[in-house]
Design a protein around this motif. Structure first.
Motif, PDB file in Angstrom:
ATOM      1  N   THR A  98       0.815  -1.225   0.000  1.00 39.22           N
ATOM      2  CA  THR A  98       0.000   0.000   0.000  1.00 39.22           C
ATOM      3  C   THR A  98       0.850   1.277   0.000  1.00 39.22           C
ATOM      4  O   THR A  98       0.295   2.373   0.139  1.00 39.22           O
ATOM      5  N   THR A 145      -3.310   4.184   2.212  1.00 38.59           N
ATOM      6  CA  THR A 145      -4.372   4.470   1.243  1.00 38.59           C
ATOM      7  C   THR A 145      -4.691   5.961   1.226  1.00 38.59           C
ATOM      8  O   THR A 145      -4.867   6.577   2.275  1.00 38.59           O
ATOM      9  N   ASN A 146      -4.773   6.521   0.033  1.00 40.87           N
ATOM     10  CA  ASN A 146      -5.193   7.910  -0.136  1.00 40.87           C
ATOM     11  C   ASN A 146      -6.719   7.979  -0.185  1.00 40.87           C
ATOM     12  O   ASN A 146      -7.332   7.448  -1.107  1.00 40.87           O
ATOM     13  N   ASP A 179      -6.119   2.083  -7.912  1.00 35.91           N
ATOM     14  CA  ASP A 179      -4.889   1.299  -8.047  1.00 35.91           C
ATOM     15  C   ASP A 179      -4.516   1.066  -9.507  1.00 35.91           C
ATOM     16  O   ASP A 179      -3.592   0.305  -9.787  1.00 35.91           O
ATOM     17  N   LEU A 191      -0.518   4.191  -9.954  1.00 33.39           N
ATOM     18  CA  LEU A 191      -0.085   4.599  -8.619  1.00 33.39           C
ATOM     19  C   LEU A 191       0.867   5.788  -8.698  1.00 33.39           C
ATOM     20  O   LEU A 191       1.430   6.081  -9.753  1.00 33.39           O
ATOM     21  N   HIS A 241      -2.660   5.302  -4.016  1.00 30.70           N
ATOM     22  CA  HIS A 241      -1.481   5.162  -3.146  1.00 30.70           C
ATOM     23  C   HIS A 241      -0.358   5.985  -3.740  1.00 30.70           C
ATOM     24  O   HIS A 241      -0.208   6.064  -4.962  1.00 30.70           O
TER      25      HIS A 241
END
Length: 276
Positions: A36, A40-41, A161, A164, A204
């Motif tokens: 990750t 996580t954004n 995802d 990235l 991410h």
């Protein structure tokens, strides 16, 4: 899910999190790992003059993080009115149910199993909450249910995802399929060219300020890996495990199980196209 690599997409300097564009603010979840990146954004998106906001990917089931997202929105005078999911992997979606409870929002996703109290999401849908304009893009490949969200006003795209901010993503076989993923990358490249999208707001890693360059890097990387896998098979590496050990020898061994998913997707693709 990521493999380390340097991207040409000009990552933003400084810590990940905080304002990224005029309409997008990132709240970083405290779930860093090899898969990750920094975490996580979670994205809060709103028109500057609106008191309503949309959240993309509330992240893991972590009350501290979920409440921090709400507090960040409230500190800017915003009320969260809708939650969207880029895809169903737990680091993006596990907190969605609790977040819906805390905010009273519905959760919209492509996968019906992930929807809560609202409509689904489909290709061509446009989110208009609080005057916002977010266009829903179908981008399967990392997973079958992967979506991206185009924010025309900021010349930006939220990529989950699919692309990235650092490294390259996993094609999560068998749900993810390489042919779909390549088509999705080409679709994003066309978006960057035709709609003048310059900014990648990923699920991410840092924000990227050269969307076309990053996407073209991804396409070139996939072509290179595919050629390496094809050559490995021709040289007698017959199992996915053997191919991983040969092709991904430069990758940390802790990531080999994830690499095997991508290799299985590549082997499927080569077989479907009669190349092995």
């Amino acid at each position: 899910m990521t493999f380390a690599a340097a991207l040409p997409g000009k990552p933003r300097e400084g810590a990940i999190g905080g304002p990224a564009t005029a309409r997008a603010v990132c709240v970083l979840a405290a779930n860093p790992s090899a898969m990750t990146l920094d975490g996580t954004n979670t994205w809060i998106v709103s028109e500057p003059d609106s008191d309503l906001a949309v959240v993309i990917d509330p992240g893991p089931l972590d009350d501290t993080h979920l409440r921090a997202v709400i507090a960040t929105a409230e500190s800017a005078g915003k009320r969260i009115a809708l939650t969207l999911l880029s895809h169903g992997h737990p680091d993006h979606s596990d907190g969605a149910g609790r977040f819906a409870e805390l905010t009273g929002t519905s959760v919209r996703a492509l996968d019906p199993a992930l929807r809560l109290g609202g409509e689904g999401l489909g290709v061509g849908d446009v989110i208009t909450t609080g005057g916002l304009e977010l266009h829903v893009l179908s981008t399967p490949g990392h997973t079958a249910d992967s979506l991206c969200f185009h924010l025309p006003a900021d010349r930006a795209v939220f990529t989950g995802d699919t692309v990235l901010g650092r490294g390259t993503t996993v094609v999560a076989h068998p749900d993810g399929r390489l042919g779909d993923y390549l088509d999705s990358l080409r679709r994003l490249r066309s978006l960057a060219v035709d709609e003048d999208v310059v900014t990648v707001l990923p699920g991410h890693g840092p924000v990227l300020d050269d969307a076309r360059g990053a996407i073209e890097y991804y396409l070139a990387h996939r072509a290179k890996r595919l050629a390496q896998v094809e050559t490995a098979v021709e040289n007698g590496h017959g199992t996915p495990e053997e191919v991983v050990a040969h092709v991904y020898a430069d990758v940390d061994r802790s990531l080999w199980p994830a690499a095997e998913l991508s290799v299985r997707a590549q082997l499927d693709y080569l077989g479907e196209h009669g190349l092995i």
